[in-house]
Design a protein around this motif. Structure first.
Motif, short mmCIF file in Angstrom:
data_model
loop_
_atom_site.label_atom_id
_atom_site.label_comp_id
_atom_site.label_asym_id
_atom_site.label_seq_id
_atom_site.Cartn_x
_atom_site.Cartn_y
_atom_site.Cartn_z
N THR A 45 0.81 -1.22 0.00
CA THR A 45 0.00 0.00 0.00
C THR A 45 0.84 1.27 0.00
N GLU A 46 1.91 1.30 0.79
CA GLU A 46 2.69 2.53 0.93
C GLU A 46 3.50 2.87 -0.32
N ILE A 47 3.56 1.94 -1.28
CA ILE A 47 4.30 2.19 -2.52
C ILE A 47 3.39 2.77 -3.60
N ALA A 48 2.10 2.79 -3.36
CA ALA A 48 1.15 3.21 -4.40
C ALA A 48 1.42 4.63 -4.90
N ILE A 49 1.68 5.56 -4.00
CA ILE A 49 1.89 6.95 -4.42
C ILE A 49 3.16 7.08 -5.27
N PRO A 50 4.34 6.69 -4.76
CA PRO A 50 5.54 6.87 -5.62
C PRO A 50 5.49 6.07 -6.92
N ALA A 51 4.97 4.83 -6.87
CA ALA A 51 4.92 4.01 -8.09
C ALA A 51 4.02 4.67 -9.14
N SER A 52 2.86 5.15 -8.73
CA SER A 52 1.93 5.77 -9.67
C SER A 52 2.46 7.08 -10.23
N LEU A 53 2.99 7.92 -9.35
CA LEU A 53 3.41 9.25 -9.78
C LEU A 53 4.63 9.20 -10.68
N ILE A 54 5.58 8.35 -10.36
CA ILE A 54 6.79 8.26 -11.18
C ILE A 54 6.45 7.72 -12.57
N ALA A 55 5.59 6.70 -12.61
CA ALA A 55 5.20 6.13 -13.91
C ALA A 55 4.45 7.16 -14.76
N LEU A 56 3.51 7.86 -14.15
CA LEU A 56 2.70 8.82 -14.91
C LEU A 56 3.47 10.10 -15.25
N LEU A 57 4.44 10.45 -14.41
CA LEU A 57 5.28 11.61 -14.72
C LEU A 57 6.05 11.37 -16.02
N ASP A 58 6.49 10.14 -16.24
CA ASP A 58 7.21 9.82 -17.47
C ASP A 58 6.33 10.09 -18.70
N VAL A 59 5.06 9.75 -18.59
CA VAL A 59 4.12 10.00 -19.70
C VAL A 59 3.92 11.51 -19.89
N TYR A 60 3.76 12.21 -18.78
CA TYR A 60 3.56 13.67 -18.84
C TYR A 60 4.77 14.36 -19.46
N GLU A 61 5.99 13.96 -19.06
CA GLU A 61 7.20 14.58 -19.61
C GLU A 61 7.28 14.37 -21.12
N GLU A 62 6.93 13.17 -21.55
CA GLU A 62 6.95 12.88 -22.98
C GLU A 62 5.94 13.75 -23.72
N MET A 63 4.77 13.94 -23.11
CA MET A 63 3.74 14.78 -23.72
C MET A 63 4.23 16.23 -23.85
N VAL A 64 4.88 16.77 -22.81
CA VAL A 64 5.37 18.14 -22.85
C VAL A 64 6.45 18.30 -23.91
N GLN A 65 7.38 17.36 -23.96
CA GLN A 65 8.47 17.43 -24.94
C GLN A 65 7.94 17.37 -26.38
N GLU A 66 6.96 16.53 -26.62
CA GLU A 66 6.38 16.42 -27.96
C GLU A 66 5.66 17.71 -28.33
N ARG A 67 4.99 18.32 -27.36
CA ARG A 67 4.26 19.56 -27.61
C ARG A 67 5.22 20.68 -27.96
N GLU A 68 6.36 20.75 -27.28
CA GLU A 68 7.33 21.83 -27.52
C GLU A 68 8.05 21.65 -28.85
N GLN A 69 8.11 20.44 -29.36
CA GLN A 69 8.78 20.19 -30.63
C GLN A 69 7.91 20.53 -31.84
N LYS A 70 6.63 20.70 -31.61
CA LYS A 70 5.71 20.98 -32.73
C LYS A 70 5.88 22.43 -33.22
#
Length: 348
Positions: free
Chosen positions: A323-348
């Motif tokens: 249970t105590e790993i849910a926050i870091p596991a979720s946020l780190i995984a989803l941050l990777d997706v968010y970073e990719e989204m931001v980088q792709e947006r800036e390259q357009k």
């Protein structure tokens, strides 16, 4: 001379390794008994930096008494030694209890004096030059480092993770087993939530729960959050976002969060792998004002919550994390997706 900082307890190992590289150089280890500090009587800073136990090596330009007026009196010479720069920061570490000033006094007053002399601006995050004032009882050492090391933490090309975490509302079912266990898990969850500085943490039971267990869980959660917040405020050169903690019924929380510009994500072993829905998530993050993540506890999330979520993600296929790993596991995984989204947006 070089003022060297190491991890506590690594001073003598660092000393031996420095001597292996530099010969019989004079080294003061733990001056005045302070851990994590060495003073190397040499100017060969590049050799010192070859030692992995060395965390930071600061060339000492001035050694003087630990008197605030004397420190301020060095401002003109400090500015002259700084060379060309547009922004700067003063970093002070005070060791000793018998001074009539504190580290913040030095940072503010010396910073103001340097600003008056040079006409340059203070930048605590990305300075061109960093002035280090290292105080060891009655001895004060002043050195200057290029701001590159500080800039690495906050380089403009890096995606600011705080913008993502500031949109995250994390909904966590409480861990309720026995009072002691609930308190320990609550403390870890509170520490994790505050570490990421998310928008809010909602503790969401449903049905009847044991009052003593819930009390101990929330008590531990508050302790963990507060302990991490103190460390952040002491360590960061910026304002720290304190995580708001709320308690609400799980089903009612789900209803409240189903808004037009919210993305509802549930974590569960029955969900899809992140790689399968990565592109959909990026499009969702692009339009989202709020990202709501639901996590179960000893029991998983109810099936109705899973059915109506925008996404159900299995973060670690074939592994059930605690249970105590849910926050870091979720946020780190989803941050990777968010970073990719931001980088792709800036390259357009």
């Amino acid at each position: 001379m070089i003022f060297v900082k190491t991890q506590r307890g690594m001073e003598y190992i660092a000393m031996q390794n420095i001597k292996e590289l530099m010969g019989d150089v004079k080294i003061e280890v733990r001056p005045a008994g302070y851990l994590g500090v060495l003073i190397v009587h040499s100017d060969d800073i590049e050799k010192v930096k070859e030692v992995p136990e060395v965390e930071k090596a600061i060339p000492i330009l001035f050694e003087l008494r630990s008197d605030l007026d004397e420190i301020l009196g060095k401002a003109e010479e400090i500015v002259e030694a700084m060379g060309d720069f547009e922004t700067f920061a003063v970093r002070t570490t005070r060791r000793g209890l018998r001074h009539d000033f504190n580290s913040m006094d030095v940072n503010i007053r010396l910073g103001r004096r340097i600003q008056e002399i040079s006409g340059k601006e203070v930048d605590l995050n990305q300075p061109d030059k960093a002035v280090y004032v290292e105080i060891v009882n009655e001895r004060t050492f002043i050195g200057i480092l290029d701001g590159e090391e500080e800039r690495r933490k906050y380089m403009p090309e890096k995606v600011d993770s705080l913008k993502f975490f500031g949109k995250v509302s994390f909904v966590q079912m409480p861990y309720l087993e026995n009072p002691k266990g609930a308190r320990e898990i609550g403390e870890r969850i509170g520490r994790s939530a505050q570490s990421f500085e998310i928008k809010e943490l909602i503790i969401a039971p449903y049905g009847y729960v044991d009052a003593d267990e819930l009390y101990e869980f929330l008590r531990g959660l508050r302790r963990g959050k507060e302990s991490r917040l103190k460390i952040q405020r002491r360590s960061y050169a910026r304002d720290v976002r304190e995580v708001r903690v709320l308690v609400h019924d799980l089903y009612q929380t789900f209803r409240d969060k189903r808004r037009k510009r919210s993305v509802l994500i549930s974590t569960d072993p029955t969900g899809k792998q992140l790689s399968e829905i990565r592109e959909e998530l990026k499009r969702a993050f692009e339009r989202a004002d709020e990202i709501v993540i639901f996590a179960g506890s000893r029991t998983g999330l109810p099936k109705g919550i899973l059915r109506l979520s925008d996404f159900v993600i299995d973060l670690t296929p074939y592994i059930t994390f605690p249970t105590e790993i849910a926050i870091p596991a979720s946020l780190i995984a989803l941050l990777d997706v968010y970073e990719e989204m931001v980088q792709e947006r800036e390259q357009k």
